[in-house]
Design a protein around this motif. Structure first.
Motif, PDB file in Angstrom:
ATOM      1  N   ASN A  34      75.893  98.381 127.863  1.00 14.39           N
ATOM      2  CA  ASN A  34      74.783  97.760 127.126  1.00 14.39           C
ATOM      3  C   ASN A  34      73.905  96.914 128.043  1.00 14.39           C
ATOM      4  O   ASN A  34      72.674  96.927 127.926  1.00 14.39           O
ATOM      5  N   GLU A  37      71.887  99.244 130.284  1.00 16.43           N
ATOM      6  CA  GLU A  37      70.839  99.932 129.528  1.00 16.43           C
ATOM      7  C   GLU A  37      69.619  99.037 129.298  1.00 16.43           C
ATOM      8  O   GLU A  37      68.483  99.499 129.319  1.00 16.43           O
ATOM      9  N   SER A  38      69.845  97.770 129.084  1.00 20.63           N
ATOM     10  CA  SER A  38      68.741  96.874 128.743  1.00 20.63           C
ATOM     11  C   SER A  38      68.190  96.110 129.947  1.00 20.63           C
ATOM     12  O   SER A  38      67.229  95.353 129.807  1.00 20.63           O
ATOM     13  N   PHE A  48      72.741 103.054 135.009  1.00 20.85           N
ATOM     14  CA  PHE A  48      72.764 103.535 133.634  1.00 20.85           C
ATOM     15  C   PHE A  48      72.314 104.995 133.565  1.00 20.85           C
ATOM     16  O   PHE A  48      72.905 105.798 132.834  1.00 20.85           O
ATOM     17  N   SER A  52      74.424 107.933 131.965  1.00 26.14           N
ATOM     18  CA  SER A  52      73.836 108.684 130.858  1.00 26.14           C
ATOM     19  C   SER A  52      73.736 110.174 131.186  1.00 26.14           C
ATOM     20  O   SER A  52      74.088 111.029 130.368  1.00 26.14           O
TER      21      SER A  52
END
Length: 130
Positions: A34, A37-38, A48, A52
């Motif tokens: 998380n 990702e951000s 990430f 992914s």
């Protein structure tokens, strides 16, 4: 890979259950993903993207009998589903057993189409606005 002769639904369930199990064994990894990702940091974004891309490749490997133009749609759906369920699990609102059950049921819906609702006893409006 194992299960080469299995249908896509079986292979997809195995990939999703494997991912859920990995997060269960390493619960802090969900938070790390998380954060990556951000993050606006280019290094975090690259990490990430690698994660992914690798997960999407695992999904594509499970969807060998699914039409190529549908693979990305199925992958997007199940990634969103998995993330939503894992978020509920991480927040203590859902057990991992419930996560697995929902993943299994969802794969069935994706490959077998949703079941029709039972007939309603309430009247259904047939006209337009009054």
């Amino acid at each position: 890979p194992a299960n080469d002769d299995a249908p896509d639904a079986v292979r997809l369930r195995l990939v999703l259950r494997g991912a859920a199990g990995a997060f269960e064994r390493h619960p802090h990894f969900f938070g790390v993903i998380n954060v990556l990702e951000s993050s606006a940091d280019p290094g975090a974004a690259a990490a990430f993207a690698d994660y992914s891309d690798g997960f999407r490749a695992s999904l594509a490997g499970a969807l060998v009998d699914t039409a190529a133009d549908d693979r990305e749609v199925v992958a997007t759906l199940v990634i969103a589903l998995l993330w939503t369920l894992l978020r509920s699990w991480a927040q203590g609102r859902m057990s991992m057993r419930a996560v697995r059950a929902q993943l299994d049921h969802s794969v069935g819906v994706i490959f077998n189409a949703p079941r029709r609702a039972a007939a309603s006893t309430s009247p259904v409006p047939t006209g337009g606005p009054s």
